[in-house]
Design a protein around this motif. Structure first.
Motif, short mmCIF file in Angstrom:
data_model
loop_
_atom_site.label_atom_id
_atom_site.label_comp_id
_atom_site.label_asym_id
_atom_site.label_seq_id
_atom_site.Cartn_x
_atom_site.Cartn_y
_atom_site.Cartn_z
N GLY A 241 1.45 -1.19 0.00
CA GLY A 241 0.06 -0.64 -0.20
C GLY A 241 0.90 1.36 -0.53
N SER B 5 -2.49 5.52 2.90
CA SER B 5 -3.80 6.34 2.59
C SER B 5 -5.19 4.61 2.41
CB SER B 5 -3.22 6.55 0.96
OG SER B 5 -3.70 5.62 0.03
N SER C 255 -5.68 3.05 -0.16
CA SER C 255 -4.69 1.22 -0.49
C SER C 255 -5.35 0.51 0.48
CB SER C 255 -3.38 1.75 -0.06
OG SER C 255 -2.77 2.72 1.15
N GLY C 256 -5.93 1.01 1.65
CA GLY C 256 -6.15 0.01 2.47
C GLY C 256 -7.77 -0.33 1.63
N ALA D 35 -2.54 -3.42 9.01
CA ALA D 35 -2.56 -2.16 8.25
C ALA D 35 -1.55 -1.42 9.07
CB ALA D 35 -4.29 -1.38 8.66
N GLN E 278 -5.09 3.77 6.62
CA GLN E 278 -4.95 2.68 5.88
C GLN E 278 -6.12 2.31 7.22
OE1 GLN E 278 -1.03 1.35 3.19
NE2 GLN E 278 -1.70 -0.16 5.30
#
Length: 344
Positions: free
Chosen positions: A225, A228, A231-232, A251, A256
């Motif tokens: 990721g 951000s 991206s999570g 995470a 994220q």
């Protein structure tokens, strides 16, 4: 212009004779404390022979502090950066200095532009957050006697570059061990950018915890990721589409994890009943999301305080107790993780 060129040529010659880099010669010339005593003595002798030491000492004696400390961080879109900035401000509030904040907007080009501008600004020193870490990029600061400290460095640093970080490897291992203690065996991790040492260290800790427990390290459970929420969200959906999805997600940061939460809810999954989630950082929002987020606390504000204290020592020409400082991370248990049901 001719005199400036002559000085640079002389410093290059001194560096070659002393067997050190030009930035090291500059640090000795500017009376920086972060140079080994034997190296300092050797360089000072050469500087004195060339008459640079005496001339520069007179120049330094005429210099006055501006009262401004500069801070550079990647963007205004992150609680991570603001927490560090709060720590910086807490220390500066007890002094007569003020803080000037700039952002690179995650651009290497803008960071380099900032480096070129600060050498002409009335700055007493700088705190660099997630600076691109090639040592040569700091040369403008060294040449113009601008002390600086790097926080949570994003690349290779010179051995004499002051920096403050956290125990990312320990944090990654602790997060994974906690999930294992709850009975989870299928644990995924969503990383930050793989070029960052903090991301690398967290994944390394994750791997060690799995291996120590006799669990396989599955490549399909390691997702890249960029710290951000988006991206999570994207990587969580990819994990859920696997033939054998994980039962827990680690995470790379709390922001994220917000994206992880959103993806799970969009799929109709409950946290922690259907998926356990653990984050990293413990920013203020971690305790107010629903359910509140179990996370690894990275002492962001303290990192800002320590970096500022180090910088003030450098500005005053005082030695540092340590060039590299690493603060401890620890587990904060809330309600986003639960023991795995036997049937899963």
């Amino acid at each position: 212009m001719k005199q400036s060129f002559s000085k640079r040529s002389t410093m290059t010659e001194i560096a070659a004779k002393a067997g050190v880099s030009i930035p090291t010669v500059s640090r000795v010339l500017h009376q920086r404390p972060d140079v080994a005593p034997e190296t300092r003595k050797r360089v000072e002798q050469l500087l004195e022979e060339h008459g640079l030491l005496q001339r520069h000492a007179k120049k330094l004696s005429r210099k006055e502090h501006s009262g401004i400390v500069d801070m550079l961080f990647p963007g205004f879109d992150s609680m991570y950066s603001f927490e560090i900035a709060r720590g910086v401000e807490e220390v500066l509030a007890r002094t007569d200095r003020r803080l000037a904040i700039s952002s690179t907007h995650h651009s290497l080009e803008l960071e380099q532009h900032w480096m070129s501008k600060i050498q002409h600004s009335p700055s007493d020193g700088a705190i660099l957050v997630l600076a691109h870490g090639e040592p040569r990029r700091f040369d403008p600061l060294h040449r113009h006697n601008i002390p600086f400290v790097v926080v949570d460095h994003a690349g290779e640093l010179g051995l004499d570059t002051p920096s403050v970080g956290a125990t990312n490897w320990l944090g990654g291992r602790t997060a994974t061990e906690y999930l294992i203690s709850l009975g989870h065996r299928r644990i995924a991790v969503i990383t930050g950018p793989t070029t960052l040492p903090c991301s690398q260290d967290r994944v390394a800790g994750y791997r060690v915890a799995l291996e120590a427990a006799g669990l396989p390290v599955r490549p399909d459970y390691i997702c890249q990721g960029n710290f951000s929420p988006d991206s999570g969200y994207t990587q969580t959906n990819a994990l859920l589409d696997l033939p054998e999805p994980p039962t827990a997600i680690f995470a790379g940061c709390d922001e994220q994890a917000n994206g992880v939460y959103r993806a799970l809810r969009d799929r109709g999954l409950r946290i922690p009943d259907d998926m356990s989630v653990i984050g990293f950082d413990d920013v203020p929002t971690a305790s107010i999301v629903t359910p509140d987020l179990t996370t690894i606390r990275q002492p962001l504000r303290e990192m800002g305080r320590v970096a500022t204290t180090m910088l003030l020592h450098l500005i005053n020409g005082e030695p540092l107790d340590s060039i590299r400082v690493e603060l401890t991370t620890n587990l904060i248990v809330r309600n986003s993780c639960k023991p795995l049901d036997d049937e899963k």
